[in-house]
Scaffold this motif. Structure first.
Motif, short mmCIF file in Angstrom:
data_model
loop_
_atom_site.label_atom_id
_atom_site.label_comp_id
_atom_site.label_asym_id
_atom_site.label_seq_id
_atom_site.Cartn_x
_atom_site.Cartn_y
_atom_site.Cartn_z
N GLY A 1 2.55 -66.07 -7.88
CA GLY A 1 1.80 -64.87 -7.65
C GLY A 1 0.29 -65.13 -8.16
O GLY A 1 0.14 -65.75 -9.06
N SER A 2 -0.64 -63.99 -7.71
CA SER A 2 -1.99 -64.49 -8.11
C SER A 2 -2.01 -63.59 -9.43
O SER A 2 -1.69 -62.67 -9.83
N ASN A 3 -2.75 -64.45 -10.49
CA ASN A 3 -3.07 -63.80 -11.71
C ASN A 3 -4.52 -63.23 -11.80
O ASN A 3 -5.19 -63.05 -12.73
N PHE A 4 -5.10 -63.03 -10.45
CA PHE A 4 -6.44 -62.57 -10.87
C PHE A 4 -6.45 -61.06 -10.65
O PHE A 4 -5.27 -60.34 -10.65
N ILE A 5 -7.60 -60.46 -10.80
CA ILE A 5 -7.75 -58.94 -10.44
C ILE A 5 -7.10 -58.22 -9.42
O ILE A 5 -7.08 -59.13 -8.38
N SER A 6 -6.21 -57.24 -9.43
CA SER A 6 -5.63 -56.80 -8.36
C SER A 6 -6.67 -56.53 -7.29
O SER A 6 -6.02 -56.58 -6.02
N LEU A 7 -7.59 -56.06 -7.37
CA LEU A 7 -8.62 -55.66 -6.33
C LEU A 7 -9.43 -56.89 -5.69
O LEU A 7 -10.45 -57.17 -5.81
N ASN A 8 -8.61 -58.13 -5.32
CA ASN A 8 -9.28 -59.33 -4.93
C ASN A 8 -9.57 -59.00 -3.44
O ASN A 8 -8.92 -58.53 -2.69
N ASN A 9 -10.21 -60.05 -3.04
CA ASN A 9 -10.40 -60.10 -1.57
C ASN A 9 -10.65 -61.78 -0.95
O ASN A 9 -11.67 -62.20 -0.78
N PHE A 10 -9.53 -62.31 -1.10
CA PHE A 10 -9.33 -63.71 -0.67
C PHE A 10 -9.25 -63.82 1.02
O PHE A 10 -8.62 -63.16 1.56
N SER A 11 -10.11 -64.72 1.32
CA SER A 11 -10.05 -64.90 2.96
C SER A 11 -10.84 -66.01 3.07
O SER A 11 -11.39 -66.71 2.28
N GLU A 12 -10.48 -66.48 4.33
CA GLU A 12 -11.11 -67.79 4.82
C GLU A 12 -11.58 -67.61 6.19
O GLU A 12 -11.65 -67.97 7.24
N LYS A 13 -12.86 -66.62 5.68
CA LYS A 13 -13.96 -66.44 6.96
C LYS A 13 -14.97 -67.27 6.94
O LYS A 13 -15.93 -66.95 7.77
N ASN A 14 -15.13 -68.03 5.88
CA ASN A 14 -16.29 -68.85 5.86
C ASN A 14 -16.18 -70.29 6.52
O ASN A 14 -15.84 -71.22 6.64
N MET A 15 -16.46 -69.88 8.12
CA MET A 15 -16.28 -71.03 9.21
C MET A 15 -17.06 -72.41 8.76
O MET A 15 -16.69 -73.29 8.92
N LEU A 16 -18.24 -72.16 8.42
CA LEU A 16 -19.19 -73.28 8.36
C LEU A 16 -18.35 -74.29 6.98
O LEU A 16 -18.31 -75.34 7.14
N MET A 17 -17.93 -73.55 6.11
CA MET A 17 -17.42 -74.27 4.91
C MET A 17 -16.28 -74.98 5.29
O MET A 17 -15.75 -76.23 5.27
#
Length: 548
Positions: free
Chosen positions: A380-396
């Protein structure tokens, strides 16, 4: 491919200036090695620049950054195509200077310290190269490529090759110059990706590959010892590190040790082969790390990560593939070079120390790779609960996708290309599968090691000290920072108190002034009472007259 098949190489001389029959010439060496390496560097740097367009999208000075990266790549090109020590020094110094500018790109005190450590460590190598240039004055030309084999045992060539090894050790961060490599992680991640895959740290290995004909046996032995120790030290250190970028930096250091050690055993083509395959998967590894850090609001501590496979599946896939390639899992690109290196090493007549340290280092590589995967992707994620991980960075993602196919297939292509006639490797069954055994053993140890609760409450003091010692690269950063500053300043204060303000003061200025004051007071007494003195002298004179 044509140059490899026909065994051609072109040596171009461009006349820049001619004054009174003295020519200033720029020489360029084009052979299969320089062309192949240049194509790799250019391809990786193009992907990195493409990637950094989005990674630094909010940066106001992104144009300056791109220009610095282009200058960096240009310096590397100059270094690759030069058969001449002077033009190599231009590229070499260019790399050192631009890397300083890139390390201090994010302007804070940590970056400044890291940049200074990087620049000053690399200066040692630059000075060694300058001294090699001075020694080459004896040959009448700086085109070293003509002299390497002919003058191998000549005493000047021994000195030159020693200085070149010293220069390569600083640039490729071998012991005792290792501490700048993790410190240089203060640079933006695209820079780390470029620096640690194909440019700055590989310059030393490339120079040694070019110079490899001129090394005597004792030089080779020294290089083998230092590089194998570096490989072991960095592999061990990466298992105790919690900074994502520093773990990958230490893995680079471990691979550089591997390249150097196989070069010291005489396999310069194998070192070059591993240099190329390593460049691919290490660039991709850093790009994945950059994407993760970007999403985690610039947090680099792997203890805060976890469960990224749910939110960033593509990045985790790329991360895993490049990690497995780094470990040498069969039929990925890292396997072809790494396995061949270890098998060629096993075929030589070597002592048990080298044999063991190679295999232990391979095991450690897998160990820290699996530890990294365990911390970042699983659970499970250990980061803050209000996170916003996404893969919208198309160029990267596009920049990373450009590399992923090469990470998978390039190893086999290069092995056909660089070794057109097949190597015959004959080993007993157990030695043959030793690499695979070490990989699986490393996987298991890495997994078990990750499950340790590394909270400081549960650990004994002895284990804390040990983990501190290993994670700090055997105290090397302290030796090269505090060791250079602190003790000199303490010595200076002792010297100042005891000599400047002590004995030299006592025997010097203050003693002389006291004597002068004392004597002048005596004179003053005499001069203040001159009438008395006159009468006393008069009486003494009268007595003198009466007596005689």
């Amino acid at each position: 491919m044509m140059l490899i098949i026909l065994e051609l190489f072109y040596f171009l001389e461009l006349e820049i200036l001619m004054i009174n029959s003295s020519m200033i010439v720029m020489t360029i060496l084009i052979d299969w090695m320089s062309l192949l390496f240049m194509s790799f560097v250019l391809f990786i740097s193009s992907m990195v620049i493409f990637y950094s367009k989005e990674y630094l999208s909010g940066d106001l000075t992104i144009n300056r950054f791109i220009m610095l990266v282009v200058m960096f790549v240009f310096s590397m090109m100059l270094l690759i195509i030069s058969p001449n020590l002077i033009s190599i020094l231009l590229g070499w110094d260019g790399l050192g200077l631009v890397s300083y500018c890139l390390v201090i790109y994010y302007q804070n005190i940590k970056s400044y310290n890291a940049g200074m450590l990087t620049a000053l460590t690399n200066r040692i190598g630059d000075v060694a190269l300058l001294m090699a240039i001075a020694w080459m004055m004896n040959y009448g030309s700086w085109n070293y490529i003509f002299y390497l084999e002919e003058l191998k045992n000549e005493k000047f060539m021994v000195i030159i090759s020693f200085l070149v090894i010293l220069a390569a050790l600083t640039k490729s961060a071998q012991i005792p110059f290792s501490s700048w490599l993790p410190a240089a992680m203060a640079a933006p991640t695209p820079v780390s990706s470029l620096v640690h895959s194909s440019t700055l740290v590989t310059a030393g290995v490339y120079l040694l590959i070019r110079f490899n004909y001129s090394f005597s046996n004792s030089m080779m032995f020294l290089l083998l010892f230092i590089s194998s120790l570096t490989m072991f030290m960095s592999g061990l250190g990466a298992n105790f590190e919690f900074d994502l970028k520093k773990i990958i930096a230490l893995s680079t250091l471990s691979q550089l040790g591997l390249m150097m050690s196989i070069l010291a055993l005489g396999g310069y083509k194998l070192a070059f082969f591993h240099l190329l395959t390593h460049a691919l998967f290490k660039a991709l590894l850093f790009m994945c790390a950059g994407n993760v850090i970007h999403n985690m609001m610039n947090c680099q501590d792997i203890r805060f990560m976890g469960g990224l496979i749910m939110n960033m599946p593509l990045t985790c896939m790329f991360l895993n593939i490049s990690n497995l390639s780094l470990c040498g899992l069969p039929f990925l690109s890292g396997f072809y070079s790494k396995d061949l290196i270890v098998e060629v090493m096993s075929m030589n007549y070597l002592n048990i120390y080298i044999y063991l340290i190679f295999y232990i280092s391979i095991g450690l590589t897998v160990c820290y790779s699996f530890r990294l995967v365990y911390y970042t992707c699983v659970g499970g994620s250990n980061f803050i609960s209000l996170n916003n991980f996404s893969e919208k960075n198309m160029l990267m993602l596009k920049g990373m996708s450009g590399l992923i196919f090469l990470v998978v297939i390039m190893g086999s292509c290069l092995s056909w290309l660089i070794f057109p006639s097949p190597y015959l490797v004959i080993l007993p069954f157990y030695m043959k599968i030793m690499t695979l055994l070490m990989i699986f053993l490393g996987m298991w140890i890495g997994y078990e090691f990750s499950k340790f609760s590394l909270s400081y409450k549960n650990l004994s003091m002895k284990y804390k000290n040990l983990s501190w010692f290993f994670s700090s690269m055997w105290n090397m950063p302290y030796i090269s920072t505090f060791g250079i500053n602190y003790f000199n300043i303490v010595l200076g204060s002792v010297y100042y108190k005891n000599l400047d303000q002590g004995w030299s003061e006592f025997f010097g200025a203050s003693q002389i002034s006291e004597n002068l004051v004392y004597n002048s007071k005596k004179l003053q007494i005499i001069l203040n009472n001159n009438i008395k003195m006159f009468f006393i002298l008069f009486i003494m004179w009268m007595i003198f007259l009466l007596l005689f």
